[in-house]
Design a protein around this motif. Sequence first.
Motif, PDB file in Angstrom:
ATOM      1  N   GLN A 203      41.262  27.067  37.005  1.00  0.00           N
ATOM      2  CA  GLN A 203      42.184  26.355  37.893  1.00  0.00           C
ATOM      3  C   GLN A 203      42.964  27.295  38.799  1.00  0.00           C
ATOM      4  O   GLN A 203      43.916  26.866  39.461  1.00  0.00           O
ATOM      5  N   HIS A 204      42.572  28.542  38.867  1.00  0.00           N
ATOM      6  CA  HIS A 204      43.257  29.515  39.726  1.00  0.00           C
ATOM      7  C   HIS A 204      42.706  29.380  41.148  1.00  0.00           C
ATOM      8  O   HIS A 204      41.732  30.026  41.538  1.00  0.00           O
ATOM      9  N   GLY A 205      43.351  28.535  41.925  1.00  0.00           N
ATOM     10  CA  GLY A 205      42.859  28.222  43.258  1.00  0.00           C
ATOM     11  C   GLY A 205      42.759  29.420  44.185  1.00  0.00           C
ATOM     12  O   GLY A 205      41.777  29.581  44.920  1.00  0.00           O
ATOM     13  N   ALA A 206      43.787  30.270  44.170  1.00  0.00           N
ATOM     14  CA  ALA A 206      43.772  31.438  45.055  1.00  0.00           C
ATOM     15  C   ALA A 206      42.614  32.372  44.720  1.00  0.00           C
ATOM     16  O   ALA A 206      42.043  33.012  45.612  1.00  0.00           O
ATOM     17  N   ALA A 207      42.252  32.459  43.442  1.00  0.00           N
ATOM     18  CA  ALA A 207      41.117  33.299  43.058  1.00  0.00           C
ATOM     19  C   ALA A 207      39.822  32.731  43.636  1.00  0.00           C
ATOM     20  O   ALA A 207      38.968  33.486  44.116  1.00  0.00           O
ATOM     21  N   TRP A 208      39.667  31.405  43.590  1.00  0.00           N
ATOM     22  CA  TRP A 208      38.473  30.786  44.170  1.00  0.00           C
ATOM     23  C   TRP A 208      38.422  31.029  45.678  1.00  0.00           C
ATOM     24  O   TRP A 208      37.349  31.327  46.231  1.00  0.00           O
ATOM     25  N   ILE A 209      39.556  30.916  46.357  1.00  0.00           N
ATOM     26  CA  ILE A 209      39.591  31.143  47.808  1.00  0.00           C
ATOM     27  C   ILE A 209      39.186  32.577  48.134  1.00  0.00           C
ATOM     28  O   ILE A 209      38.329  32.817  48.996  1.00  0.00           O
ATOM     29  N   ASN A 210      39.793  33.520  47.449  1.00  0.00           N
ATOM     30  CA  ASN A 210      39.483  34.919  47.735  1.00  0.00           C
ATOM     31  C   ASN A 210      38.052  35.283  47.325  1.00  0.00           C
ATOM     32  O   ASN A 210      37.416  36.110  47.966  1.00  0.00           O
ATOM     33  N   LEU A 211      37.556  34.629  46.277  1.00  0.00           N
ATOM     34  CA  LEU A 211      36.152  34.822  45.903  1.00  0.00           C
ATOM     35  C   LEU A 211      35.253  34.326  47.023  1.00  0.00           C
ATOM     36  O   LEU A 211      34.270  34.994  47.398  1.00  0.00           O
ATOM     37  N   GLY A 212      35.595  33.164  47.566  1.00  0.00           N
ATOM     38  CA  GLY A 212      34.818  32.636  48.686  1.00  0.00           C
ATOM     39  C   GLY A 212      34.810  33.582  49.871  1.00  0.00           C
ATOM     40  O   GLY A 212      33.751  33.853  50.472  1.00  0.00           O
ATOM     41  N   ILE A 213      35.974  34.126  50.208  1.00  0.00           N
ATOM     42  CA  ILE A 213      36.081  35.063  51.334  1.00  0.00           C
ATOM     43  C   ILE A 213      35.257  36.325  51.053  1.00  0.00           C
ATOM     44  O   ILE A 213      34.539  36.826  51.932  1.00  0.00           O
ATOM     45  N   ALA A 214      35.356  36.837  49.816  1.00  0.00           N
ATOM     46  CA  ALA A 214      34.604  38.045  49.461  1.00  0.00           C
ATOM     47  C   ALA A 214      33.100  37.815  49.571  1.00  0.00           C
ATOM     48  O   ALA A 214      32.361  38.675  50.070  1.00  0.00           O
ATOM     49  N   LEU A 215      32.648  36.656  49.098  1.00  0.00           N
ATOM     50  CA  LEU A 215      31.213  36.354  49.145  1.00  0.00           C
ATOM     51  C   LEU A 215      30.741  36.142  50.573  1.00  0.00           C
ATOM     52  O   LEU A 215      29.661  36.611  50.961  1.00  0.00           O
ATOM     53  N   LEU A 216      31.531  35.452  51.380  1.00  0.00           N
ATOM     54  CA  LEU A 216      31.172  35.271  52.792  1.00  0.00           C
ATOM     55  C   LEU A 216      31.093  36.620  53.489  1.00  0.00           C
ATOM     56  O   LEU A 216      30.183  36.869  54.286  1.00  0.00           O
ATOM     57  N   SER A 217      32.051  37.514  53.184  1.00  0.00           N
ATOM     58  CA  SER A 217      32.064  38.840  53.799  1.00  0.00           C
ATOM     59  C   SER A 217      30.930  39.715  53.290  1.00  0.00           C
ATOM     60  O   SER A 217      30.580  40.719  53.927  1.00  0.00           O
ATOM     61  N   SER A 218      30.347  39.348  52.143  1.00  0.00           N
ATOM     62  CA  SER A 218      29.212  40.091  51.583  1.00  0.00           C
ATOM     63  C   SER A 218      27.879  39.538  52.057  1.00  0.00           C
ATOM     64  O   SER A 218      26.821  39.958  51.577  1.00  0.00           O
ATOM     65  N   GLY A 219      27.919  38.572  52.969  1.00  0.00           N
ATOM     66  CA  GLY A 219      26.683  37.979  53.474  1.00  0.00           C
ATOM     67  C   GLY A 219      26.073  36.964  52.536  1.00  0.00           C
ATOM     68  O   GLY A 219      24.854  36.788  52.504  1.00  0.00           O
ATOM     69  N   LYS A 220      26.909  36.278  51.750  1.00  0.00           N
ATOM     70  CA  LYS A 220      26.434  35.256  50.818  1.00  0.00           C
ATOM     71  C   LYS A 220      27.126  33.929  51.153  1.00  0.00           C
ATOM     72  O   LYS A 220      28.018  33.473  50.429  1.00  0.00           O
ATOM     73  N   PRO A 221      26.720  33.305  52.278  1.00  0.00           N
ATOM     74  CA  PRO A 221      27.430  32.109  52.750  1.00  0.00           C
ATOM     75  C   PRO A 221      27.349  30.921  51.801  1.00  0.00           C
ATOM     76  O   PRO A 221      28.332  30.184  51.645  1.00  0.00           O
TER      77      PRO A 221
END
Length: 267
Positions: A203-221
């Motif tokens: 339920q850690h929303g900010a972790a999910w958001i930052n995970l999403g950003i990290a994955l997008l920045s890693s070329g994993k849309p």
Amino acid sequence: MKNYKIARKLIEQEKYEEAAGLLEAAGRDAPSSLAIHATHGMALVYAKRYEEALDVLEKKALPLDVTYQPALMNVGDAYFMLNNFEKAGLAFSAASKNDPLDPTAHYKLGKTLLLTQKTNDAHSEFAEAVRLFPDFPEAQFELATLLADAQQYPQAIEHFQKSIALKPENEMAHYNLGRSLLMTGKNAAAADRLREATRLNPQHGAAWINLGIALLSSGKPTEGKGALRRATEIPDSAIEAHMNLAIAALKEKDRDGAKQHYEQVLR
């Protein structure tokens, strides 16, 4: 002294109320015993009877020896739990000066200074606690957090890593390490830590958001948008997650998708 020894055993068994009762009686029988009064105060702190603990510690224990470290520390703990951070700070400061080699005194003084917004002084105390005892996960974490707040990310990363090595179940250490790695462009490593934070607390929303950003920045849309969609299911993070999904959609020239997410933001 029989009751004192029994009370010590009860404290080890976390039977604090029983211990406090025995120690109160023992203190009446031996009013000049520093050990009995100090242990009585400690038992009352553990029993969350903070004002009574202070009465015993300040009126009975410390008058017998104002430099008695356990009593000073318990006075600080009692005031801290009563949200009297000024007096807690005075007690922990006295303890840290009384025994400069006590890492816990420096750590607790740092926590108190942090709550009174004396950030630089808190940093110094956490750094001293870590210097004295490197295997102190909470002190490593607090020092790392202040370093990250000051945008000193390489140093913050080092101390977050040490904190995690010592206490791997600390969700916030994984999250903050992931954030620090993300800020230094280490997206894949950031994703690993942020993924662990979400595992520890789904339920850690900010972790999910930052995970999403990290994955997008890693070329994993696909994975990145999946993490952001997960964040939209958590009320506290939904708006920011939709904003990031809208930005991702615009980068893919998906205007309809971006519009849908912006509409969620404006609802």
